[in-house]
Enzyme design. Structure first.
Site, PDB file in Angstrom:
ATOM      1  N   GLU A   1       4.220   8.547   0.610  1.00 53.84           N
ATOM      2  CA  GLU A   1       4.546   8.426  -0.817  1.00 53.84           C
ATOM      3  C   GLU A   1       4.324   9.792  -1.448  1.00 53.84           C
ATOM      4  OE1 GLU A   1       3.053   5.207  -3.217  1.00 53.84           O
ATOM      5  OE2 GLU A   1       2.977   3.822  -1.501  1.00 53.84           O
TER       6      GLU A   1
ATOM      7  N   ASN B   1      -1.684  -0.765   2.773  1.00 57.41           N
ATOM      8  CA  ASN B   1      -1.243   0.288   1.851  1.00 57.41           C
ATOM      9  C   ASN B   1      -2.323   0.524   0.801  1.00 57.41           C
ATOM     10  OD1 ASN B   1       0.895   1.854   0.118  1.00 57.41           O
ATOM     11  ND2 ASN B   1       0.084   0.285  -1.248  1.00 57.41           N
ATOM     12  N   GLU B   2      -2.703   1.779   0.630  1.00 60.74           N
ATOM     13  CA  GLU B   2      -3.681   2.151  -0.407  1.00 60.74           C
ATOM     14  C   GLU B   2      -4.860   1.182  -0.422  1.00 60.74           C
ATOM     15  OE1 GLU B   2      -1.725   2.901  -4.159  1.00 60.74           O
ATOM     16  OE2 GLU B   2      -0.592   4.590  -3.340  1.00 60.74           O
TER      17      GLU B   2
ATOM     18  N   GLU C   1      10.684  -0.122  -2.277  1.00 66.40           N
ATOM     19  CA  GLU C   1       9.705  -1.164  -2.581  1.00 66.40           C
ATOM     20  C   GLU C   1      10.333  -2.218  -3.476  1.00 66.40           C
ATOM     21  OE1 GLU C   1       5.083  -1.570  -4.203  1.00 66.40           O
ATOM     22  OE2 GLU C   1       6.084   0.368  -4.232  1.00 66.40           O
TER      23      GLU C   1
END
Length: 508
Positions: free
Chosen positions: A312, A188-189, A40
């Protein structure tokens, strides 16, 4: 103290662990991408960790650190997820193409408030993947960009030369042939930094973004933003509403010694035994999460078409003292090596559903494989666990029945031994044995059902202290060593596992 040796004891032979490896009833294939990585735009994960630029004095291949490339290729990295993470849902792909000097900068508001110059963008990412021989996982921006932006990025990356205006633009930027996107992350999330959404709303958006993202270069697997930890309601809603339109559901889970307060997770070094114990206990919750999320997925997808992608996972401690807290910098010790091995053993038991995973993260961030400091690089204990488990990539999982003694510390009571076994692509059987008890050696007897073995060899990772680690000045404190303490005879494998150790045994 965390860095001191603990008195060596051995569990009586009659109280050791017993296991049966069932080579006569082989399980599913363990996909190589279970050993994936995560890179990231966070701290020194990309800049200084992977990418130093073509003009750097640090030895590089067109801007990529040569030492990092060599280290990653040595453990057969199969896949790398990029550009985030929370960064992905504020990332606009056009900022990262074209001449580097003309790319607009921005503030990385998620991680440290530092300048992001977009020097590492789409072309640089695919260049890294080509050098590693790895498959690609691109996370699209759902949180702050419309579906058209994702669709156009996929067009830019995958459309055949001269077939679209975006493919022609890609060619003008130096890449004529299309790339292949193996996985596309649909946000993402979305329950958190990706938009603070309700599960039903996120599922509706997932359907919408997935519909318009169309690869021009072969199949592209679409991974929905899935749950965190025990958020089973999210899995239920996402599978019910979007399950038919996705190929994977992402699960995120981080191991912390102290749960409950994200601002007080516990130190990476110098920790007491109690925090060794809680770290192991919290890691083992991964088994519970995979089991329960898989059961929900089975209701909607009994054929197991949709994968559970643990994209993750890893340890998360308090930042290294003196570092930018937004860079998530932490040391990596023997404790992390044991955590990594425990997770891999768990993934092997769920290989029917867990077909992709990504540890967080590859370089310099959280449970990193590698740490860099200017021209220096060091391989962490976690890196060496991935090296030991290379035979698991693409291998057939072999079921294991295990009876283990218990490790007790204060309120923690957990099995002391973890086991997994595989038959690799060449037909050789390998057994992984983990002793998470930091005080006691444990005798282990393993029956081998459905196979014959006459020889055994192995390697071990252990250390003198619970927080034994590799530094730039002492890079080889925790490295694999030959292990000659196992015997095989009469259809059984016997050994004694040293305290706080990971042992891989190769049977012939």
């Amino acid at each position: 103290m965390g860095g001191t040796s603990l008195a060596a004891q051995t569990v009586p032979a009659g109280e050791g662990a017993t296991a049966t490896v069932r080579a006569d009833t082989p399980g599913p294939r363990i996909e190589r991408d279970v050993f994936g990585q995560f890179a990231e735009h966070l701290g020194h994960g990309i800049y200084g960790g992977i990418w130093v630029g073509r003009n750097s004095k640090i030895p590089n291949d067109a801007g990529y650190r040569r030492d990092v490339l060599a280290a990653m290729k040595a453990i057969d990295v199969p896949m790398v997820r990029w550009p985030g993470g929370c960064f992905a849902d504020e990332y606009h792909w056009r900022d990262g193409i074209g001449p580097a000097k003309a790319r607009p900068g921005k503030i990385n508001t998620n991680w440290g408030g530092v300048n992001e110059d977009n020097g590492f963008g789409t072309h640089e990412y695919f260049g890294l993947m080509e050098r590693l021989g790895a498959s690609t996982y691109v996370s699209a921006n759902v949180g702050s960009a419309p579906p058209a932006e994702t669709a156009q990025w996929v067009d830019y990356m995958t459309s055949a030369t001269d077939s679209t205006a975006l493919a022609k633009e890609r060619a003008r930027n130096g890449r004529a042939a299309p790339w292949k996107v193996r996985y596309l992350g649909i946000g993402n999330e979305l329950w958190g930094c990706g938009g603070n959404m309700r599960a039903e709303y996120a599922a509706d958006l997932t359907n919408r973004y997935a519909l318009f993202a169309k690869s021009g270069n072969g199949p592209m697997l679409k991974i929905a933003s899935g749950p965190s930890d025990s958020n089973y309601e999210w899995t239920e809603a996402m599978m019910r509403i979007a399950g038919k339109n996705i190929d994977g559901l992402a699960l995120h889970y981080y191991t912390r010694p102290r749960e409950g307060d994200w601002n007080n997770k516990g130190p990476a070094l110098g920790f007491p035994e109690r925090e060794w114990a809680t770290t192991m206990a919290h890691t083992l919750r991964m088994e519970e999460f995979l089991t329960k999320h898989s059961a929900i997925m089975d209701k909607h997808d009994p054929a197991k078409r949709v994968m559970l992608a643990v994209d993750e996972w890893g340890t998360w401690y308090d930042p290294t003292p003196g570092s930018n807290p937004g860079f998530l910098e932490q040391q990596n010790s023997l404790r992390d090596a044991v955590v990594a091995a425990l997770n891999i053993n768990i993934f092997a038991r769920h290989a029917d559903r867990v077909r992709m995973a990504a540890i967080a993260q590859m370089v310099n961030v959280l449970q990193a494989m590698l740490l860099t400091d200017g021209p220096r690089m060091v391989k962490t204990p976690t890196y060496w666990v991935f090296d030991l488990y290379k035979p698991w990539q693409g291998a057939t999982a072999l079921p294991v029945d295990l009876t283990s003694p218990w490790y007790h510390k204060d309120e923690v009571a957990i099995p002391a031994v973890s086991v997994s076994a595989v038959r690799d692509t060449a037909g050789q059987v390998h057994v992984a044995l983990v002793n998470l008890d930091p005080n006691r050696a444990i005798p282990v007897s393993v029956s081998l059902a459905g196979m014959q073995a006459g020889q055994v060899s192995g390697r071990i990772i252990t250390g003198t202290g619970m927080d034994a680690h590799n530094s730039f000045d002492r890079p080889d404190t925790v490295t694999p060593q030959p292990f000659a303490g196992a015997q095989v005879s009469g259809g059984a494998l016997t050994t004694t596992l040293p305290a706080k150790s990971v042992v891989i045994l190769d049977l012939r």
